[in-house]
Design a protein around this motif. Sequence first.
Motif, PDB file in Angstrom:
ATOM      1  N   GLU A   1       0.837  -1.211   0.000  1.00  0.00           N
ATOM      2  CA  GLU A   1       0.000   0.000   0.000  1.00  0.00           C
ATOM      3  C   GLU A   1       0.868   1.256   0.000  1.00  0.00           C
ATOM      4  OE1 GLU A   1      -3.253   0.356  -0.413  1.00  0.00           O
ATOM      5  OE2 GLU A   1      -3.519  -1.805  -0.570  1.00  0.00           O
TER       6      GLU A   1
ATOM      7  N   THR B   1       1.996   1.710  -3.494  1.00  0.00           N
ATOM      8  CA  THR B   1       0.899   2.251  -4.294  1.00  0.00           C
ATOM      9  C   THR B   1       0.759   3.754  -4.069  1.00  0.00           C
ATOM     10  OG1 THR B   1      -0.248   0.141  -4.203  1.00  0.00           O
ATOM     11  CG2 THR B   1      -1.582   2.066  -4.758  1.00  0.00           C
TER      12      THR B   1
ATOM     13  N   TYR C   1       3.561   5.506  -5.849  1.00  0.00           N
ATOM     14  CA  TYR C   1       3.214   5.547  -7.276  1.00  0.00           C
ATOM     15  C   TYR C   1       2.219   6.674  -7.539  1.00  0.00           C
ATOM     16  CZ  TYR C   1       0.803   4.383 -11.571  1.00  0.00           C
ATOM     17  OH  TYR C   1       0.225   4.462 -12.802  1.00  0.00           O
ATOM     18  N   ARG C   2       1.153   6.702  -6.737  1.00  0.00           N
ATOM     19  CA  ARG C   2       0.109   7.704  -6.939  1.00  0.00           C
ATOM     20  C   ARG C   2       0.662   9.128  -6.833  1.00  0.00           C
ATOM     21  NH1 ARG C   2      -2.646  11.071  -4.529  1.00  0.00           N
ATOM     22  NH2 ARG C   2      -1.962  10.620  -2.428  1.00  0.00           N
TER      23      ARG C   2
END
Length: 192
Positions: free
Chosen positions: A23, A26, A29-30
Amino acid sequence: MPALYSTYTPDELVRLLQQDDAEAFTEIYRRYWQKMFAIAINRLHDSALAEDVVHDVLASLWANRSEAAIQTIENYLAVATKYMVLTRLKQQARQQQLLQQAPATVAINDEVELRMQQRQLLARIAEEVEKLPEKCRLIFKYSREAGMPVKEIARVLQLSPKTVENQLTKALRQLRVATRSLFMMLVLFLFF
């Protein structure tokens, strides 16, 4: 839970990433993919290649998450993106140099060998077609081998024409990716 990750500082995300927290990856990345993409596209001027660079940098980050010495994640990703862009530019320059060294016209005296290469290429394409999902493969074969139009395929398989079009697009995309290296091998064979 993902909303919680959006409140973490970059340092907290790095610490969690190094503890194998997907998470946190992620969220990294976001937060940073657009900046990385902007760096890559600015130098490469090719969105597909820029996306590949971003993907490769992030894949490397995940693969090396426990060993990476990251002081500031934003700087780390920016520098990694720049290095990956330079690597790609060097690869492109080398490919361009090889193509320029190749003769402008290629005369193949041994037609039997060329036919053999063509057969091997067609066999590899047929192998890739067989790897497609069943419905996708069937639609592709109806379209390309039997020459059936989309509406007729849709009628025979009791699908909507849009579904048939989507499956054909999917098949062509997968075949294009799978045969890209085969095409380059054929080009190299022909020129060298």
